[in-house]
Design an enzyme around this catalytic site. Structure first.
Site, mmCIF file in Angstrom:
data_model
loop_
_atom_site.group_PDB
_atom_site.id
_atom_site.type_symbol
_atom_site.label_atom_id
_atom_site.label_comp_id
_atom_site.label_asym_id
_atom_site.label_seq_id
_atom_site.Cartn_x
_atom_site.Cartn_y
_atom_site.Cartn_z
ATOM 1 N N GLY A 59 0.969 -1.127 -0.003
ATOM 2 C CA GLY A 59 0.012 -0.108 -0.191
ATOM 3 C C GLY A 59 0.757 1.238 -0.095
ATOM 4 O O GLY A 59 0.339 2.356 0.147
ATOM 5 N N CYS A 60 2.273 1.058 0.057
ATOM 6 C CA CYS A 60 3.011 2.380 -0.132
ATOM 7 C C CYS A 60 3.648 2.250 -1.476
ATOM 8 O O CYS A 60 3.826 1.347 -2.265
ATOM 9 C CB CYS A 60 4.230 2.066 0.693
ATOM 10 S SG CYS A 60 3.643 1.874 2.387
ATOM 11 N N ALA A 61 3.743 3.640 -2.046
ATOM 12 C CA ALA A 61 4.359 3.834 -3.313
ATOM 13 C C ALA A 61 5.743 3.485 -3.532
ATOM 14 O O ALA A 61 6.215 2.997 -4.596
ATOM 15 C CB ALA A 61 4.085 5.496 -3.886
#
Length: 135
Positions: A49-51
């Site tokens: 969920g993190c870029a």
């Protein structure tokens, strides 16, 4: 309910009025953190969920929660440092009671992070809360 370390960041931010300077301060907090050992950068510690690439390695010792972390992005590494100040040293059963969103609002971070970064912070907070709730 914030830790003394987090309160110090809040106090620092009260004296830093310009958002660019605050941004640099967050990056400096990340630079001051010891890097996470490469052996701990495994799928089980990676935060989805993190870029950018993010790893959190939680520990519970003597009933106290803490974690180490790392990222390939400087600002995210700084955000990890801020979250460490918020959570490290807190009794594990109190971790889920911390309103991280409200605490981060005290720093003005929510309004200055991109949507992707905000989603990443939420993902990191959820990982911390999940680990603590399972302890």
């Amino acid at each position: 309910m914030a830790t003394e370390a987090f309160e110090e960041i809040v106090e620092d931010f009260e004296f830093i009025e310009d958002w660019e300077d605050r941004y640099r301060h967050v990056i400096d907090l990340g630079k001051a953190m010891d890097p996470l050992d490469d052996a701990l950068k495994v799928p089980s510690t990676k935060v989805d969920g993190c870029a950018s690439q993010v790893w959190l390695h939680p520990r519970i010792e003597a009933g106290l929660f803490s974690f180490d972390g790392d990222s390939d992005a400087m600002i995210v590494r700084g955000l990890i440092a801020v979250l460490r100040c918020l959570y490290n040293g807190v009794p594990v059963h109190d971790v889920t009671a911390i309103d991280a969103r409200a605490e981060l609002e005290r720093l003005g971070l929510n309004e200055h992070l991109s949507a992707q970064r905000s989603n990443g912070v939420r993902a990191m907070i959820e990982r911390v809360r999940l680990v603590a709730s399972e302890a």
